[in-house]
Design an enzyme around this catalytic site. Sequence first.
Site, PDB file in Angstrom:
ATOM      1  N   ALA A   1     -82.112 -71.596   9.810  1.00 36.93           N
ATOM      2  CA  ALA A   1     -82.556 -71.500  11.207  1.00 36.93           C
ATOM      3  C   ALA A   1     -83.474 -72.679  11.541  1.00 36.93           C
ATOM      4  CB  ALA A   1     -83.284 -70.183  11.430  1.00 36.93           C
ATOM      5  N   TYR A   2     -84.353 -73.019  10.605  1.00 39.55           N
ATOM      6  CA  TYR A   2     -85.281 -74.134  10.828  1.00 39.55           C
ATOM      7  C   TYR A   2     -84.502 -75.440  11.018  1.00 39.55           C
ATOM      8  CZ  TYR A   2     -89.145 -77.399  10.140  1.00 39.55           C
ATOM      9  OH  TYR A   2     -90.066 -78.411  10.306  1.00 39.55           O
TER      10      TYR A   2
ATOM     11  N   LYS B   1     -91.123 -68.639   5.703  1.00 37.38           N
ATOM     12  CA  LYS B   1     -91.144 -69.006   4.286  1.00 37.38           C
ATOM     13  C   LYS B   1     -89.780 -68.703   3.664  1.00 37.38           C
ATOM     14  CE  LYS B   1     -95.602 -70.019   4.020  1.00 37.38           C
ATOM     15  NZ  LYS B   1     -95.817 -71.297   4.681  1.00 37.38           N
ATOM     16  N   VAL B   2     -89.446 -69.448   2.618  1.00 38.05           N
ATOM     17  CA  VAL B   2     -88.150 -69.288   1.944  1.00 38.05           C
ATOM     18  C   VAL B   2     -87.933 -67.836   1.506  1.00 38.05           C
ATOM     19  CG1 VAL B   2     -86.747 -70.015  -0.026  1.00 38.05           C
ATOM     20  CG2 VAL B   2     -88.164 -71.684   1.189  1.00 38.05           C
TER      21      VAL B   2
ATOM     22  N   LYS C   1     -84.236 -77.892  14.367  1.00 40.62           N
ATOM     23  CA  LYS C   1     -84.621 -79.309  14.358  1.00 40.62           C
ATOM     24  C   LYS C   1     -83.447 -80.238  14.713  1.00 40.62           C
ATOM     25  CE  LYS C   1     -89.055 -78.933  13.473  1.00 40.62           C
ATOM     26  NZ  LYS C   1     -90.055 -79.293  14.483  1.00 40.62           N
TER      27      LYS C   1
END
Length: 276
Positions: free
Chosen positions: A192-193, A95-96, A197
Amino acid sequence: MSSVPVAVVTGSNKGIGFAVVRALCKQFPGDVYLTARDPGRGQEAVSKLQEEGLHALFHQLDIDDLQSIRALRDFLKEKYGGLNVLVNNAGIAFKVRDTTPFAIQAEVTLKTNFFGTRNVCTELLPLVKPYGRVVNVSSMASNSALGGCSQELQQKFRSDTITEDELVELMTKFVEDTKKGVHEREGWPNTAYGVSKIGVTVLSRIQARMLNEKRKGDHILLNACCPGWVRTDMAGPKATKSPDEGAETPVYLALLPSDADGPHGQFLSNKTVRTW
């Protein structure tokens, strides 16, 4: 050995993966496997679909665990002699507001989203039968993260000749750079996400190229896609799409007709090829 076509969706006991399984149960002419790390949650999801009159099967799969991936591989080989549709949906996001140190977020996120997905592909792609379809669920976050990379990194990630080993090296370097606290200085974006991707999208381009080189006559189509901003545990309740709407593009790619010669090696959102 069963001659029935078979589809597998990773990380599919909830969210977009669950919606993909639901759609495939309605449209795919064969067995559809819902997979989850936790057998209890997986069976519960299968029961939920049963209540809707849909028939999904369950197989345990934890993409962080090579033994678990190989158990699924052996099962598919033995029971079906291969695989017709693979949707690599399993993924995680912090989560942010999560206060976990960024280096740990980077390591954990890439372990699942990139390295886990890659391990599934390494084990299962050789099983994909002629006219098979492979869908790697990526994200528009890969595009925005790419834009946040240095020119040098962008060139590497956009290269038509980058190898899987080189990509693995870059993904490993990102994690190491975050641990040293130098990732921004080294030209990485602060997500990081997003970087995980980028890895999934570029991996898809490499895999499609390999299929062209090694299995040209097999008519396998492999693509990456963004499902959109979807109301899931991951994206939260404010997102614009329902899980069923988020499943539309992955399902479209999973069910490309046998006479289709594309898209292949592309990145799509809303069923449309996007530039990378």
